[in-house]
Write an enzyme that holds these catalytic residues in place. Structure first.
Site, short mmCIF file in Angstrom:
data_model
loop_
_atom_site.label_atom_id
_atom_site.label_comp_id
_atom_site.label_asym_id
_atom_site.label_seq_id
_atom_site.Cartn_x
_atom_site.Cartn_y
_atom_site.Cartn_z
N ASP A 159 0.82 -1.21 0.00
CA ASP A 159 0.00 0.00 0.00
C ASP A 159 0.86 1.27 0.00
OD1 ASP A 159 -1.97 1.88 0.19
OD2 ASP A 159 -2.85 1.12 2.04
N ASP A 357 -1.42 5.30 -7.25
CA ASP A 357 -1.79 4.57 -6.03
C ASP A 357 -1.81 3.07 -6.30
OD1 ASP A 357 -2.77 4.33 -3.34
OD2 ASP A 357 -4.78 4.05 -4.14
#
Length: 478
Positions: A159, A357
């Site tokens: 992440d 992302d």
């Protein structure tokens, strides 16, 4: 005047005659087609390649590097816990709802009103309970790390939007189910507690009701769906490979955790804050890391720390926008199809800005950009049946079941510094089943554009923080 007109008319007649003669021989027509084909880039792929096999196909790159974790999809055969317990992939409706929760959390952190750390909510890369309270998972990518001495193998979510690495720990007061055995600090001879007054304790938010003993550094991290991990901020040995270990690695040892994490042991935080693995390993790897997300659930990719020599073949770098920190911001000014930039004002992209992302599944564009892109994409794909999507938000879907192969225009991202990154058309899709494959772009509202993980598949994405740049290289997993 009459002579002039006659001359023009004669010239036009002779030019037309020459063109007809050329067309008759086929030369001009063929040249026209070849010219058009060169200016409109497309990619053709077998429909069967959209869907995973039952056998894991390992990336060779991961075996060539020392400071590397193998990256796998949570729902495929390469995630070994799936052999022990069936994991049902989420529907496209579930994915978009979960994705939206993540995007809203990211936007909140990027907002000028989100400066206070104690009010910041971490972006969620896992799931969201919708109206009826059901929990939905997103399509996340996992790395398996070794924690402790002797090491305990744990699968964590990769992440780039999270600052903290954490896992569930024994003795656990409240833990969700995970496939791998929980990490037990009592079984490790390298686990170290951190006192409450240690300066590194400022890296994390302290819980309102801290766990006992209260003289130790405790943390609380919450996500957009109400999921939470509470426990002790601690130090441990993190193992990448037999030759690569990180001593005194700061991590969250979660003793109270809740949320729809579904088998996964926790999160590996890769953003630009002090507690992230990127900044903790700065002295050794110089805040440089890269990853390649696998092409399907039956393939593997890799997450590598440190610069690579030689550099990945064909890599293109673009500027990293510092003011978007702790996220990774890019100067996107346009998007293209078939190699041609679409006629969209650059301010549509530059006013809110763009981030890349690893947790968002779809890619998100401002409304004007999205609608222009969507409409042009549909025209380019008019040879294939456009079918209704499962929701109003997922509106560009196709049934490829009657086709053996599909030809899709290349997608291009145009950046302010002149860098152009081409994405094979295959990775513009999110495939759900043999009769439902949908465009992986959505209207993100008048907020930041977000380059999600599905369009990043098979590229090596290099994050060079000290160089303030992000690089893209094709064929990064093979």
């Amino acid at each position: 005047m009459a002579t002039s007109i006659s001359f023009v008319g004669l010239s036009c007649f002779l030019l037309s005659l020459c063109l007809v003669c050329s067309l008759k021989e086929g030369y001009a027509f063929e040249e026209l087609i070849e010219s058009y084909a060169e200016s409109y880039l497309t990619h053709t792929f077998e429909v069967s390649s959209l869907f995973a096999s039952s056998i894991c196909n390992h990336s060779t790159k991961a075996n060539e590097r020392e400071s590397t974790f193998r990256v796998v999809d949570k729902y495929g055969p390469c995630f070994q816990p799936s052999l022990h317990r069936s994991v049902v992939p989420p529907s496209l409706t579930d994915i978009i709802r979960s994705d939206r929760a993540r995007i809203y959390s990211i936007q909140a952190r990027l907002s000028k009103n989100s400066g206070r750390r104690d009010l910041i909510v971490e972006p969620n890369s896992l799931g969201i309970p919708i109206i009826d309270g059901s929990a939905f998972d997103t399509l996340s990518y996992l790395v398996k790390v070794g924690l402790g001495t002797p090491k305990k193998d744990l699968s964590l979510i990769l992440d780039t939007g999270s600052r903290l690495t954490w896992t569930q720990c024994e003795p656990c007061r409240s833990c969700y189910k995970q496939s791998e055995p929980l990490y037990d600090r009592d079984d490790s001879n390298s686990y170290v507690t951190i006192p409450r007054n240690d300066p590194v304790c400022e890296y994390v938010r302290r819980p309102v009701d801290p766990p006992r003993p209260i003289n130790l550094c405790s943390y609380e991290i919450s996500y957009g769906d109400g999921s939470v991990s509470v426990g002790f901020f601690s130090k441990e040995t993190l193992t990448m490979s037999a030759a690569e270990k990180i001593n005194s690695f700061l991590f969250g040892c979660g003793t109270d955790n809740k949320g729809p994490f579904n088998l996964v042991a926790g999160i590996l935080g890769l953003n630009q804050e002090d507690a992230s693995i990127v900044f903790q390993t700065a002295q050794k790897y110089n805040k440089i890391f890269s990853y390649c997300l696998p092409s399907s659930t039956s393939s593997t990719g890799h997450l590598t720390f440190g610069s690579q020599t030689p550099a990945p073949a064909g890599i293109k770098y673009t500027k990293l926008v510092a003011e978007k920190s702790p996220f990774y911001g890019l100067d996107l000014i346009g998007i293209g199809l078939g190699g041609t930039k679409l006629n969209i004002p650059e301010s549509i992209f530059t006013t809110p800005g763009t981030i890349i992302d690893s947790g968002a599944v779809f890619s998100y564009l401002p409304p004007v950009a999205y609608m222009t892109f969507r409409d042009k994409f549909r025209v380019a794909m008019s040879a294939y049946p456009l079918i209704p999507g499962p929701t109003a938000a997922i509106e560009t879907c196709y049934d490829f079941s009657k086709s053996t192969s599909v030809t899709v225009p290349e997608i291009s991202f145009f950046f302010k510094d002149g860098t152009i990154v081409g994405i094979p058309g295959k990775y513009s899709f999110i495939e759900y089943n043999t009769t439902l494959t949908c465009l992986g772009f959505q209207d993100g509202g008048d907020k930041h554009s977000i380059i999600g993980n599905k369009v990043q598949r098979t590229m090596e994405v290099v994050y060079d923080v000290p160089g303030q740049r992000v690089g893209f290289a094709p064929n990064g997993c093979s």
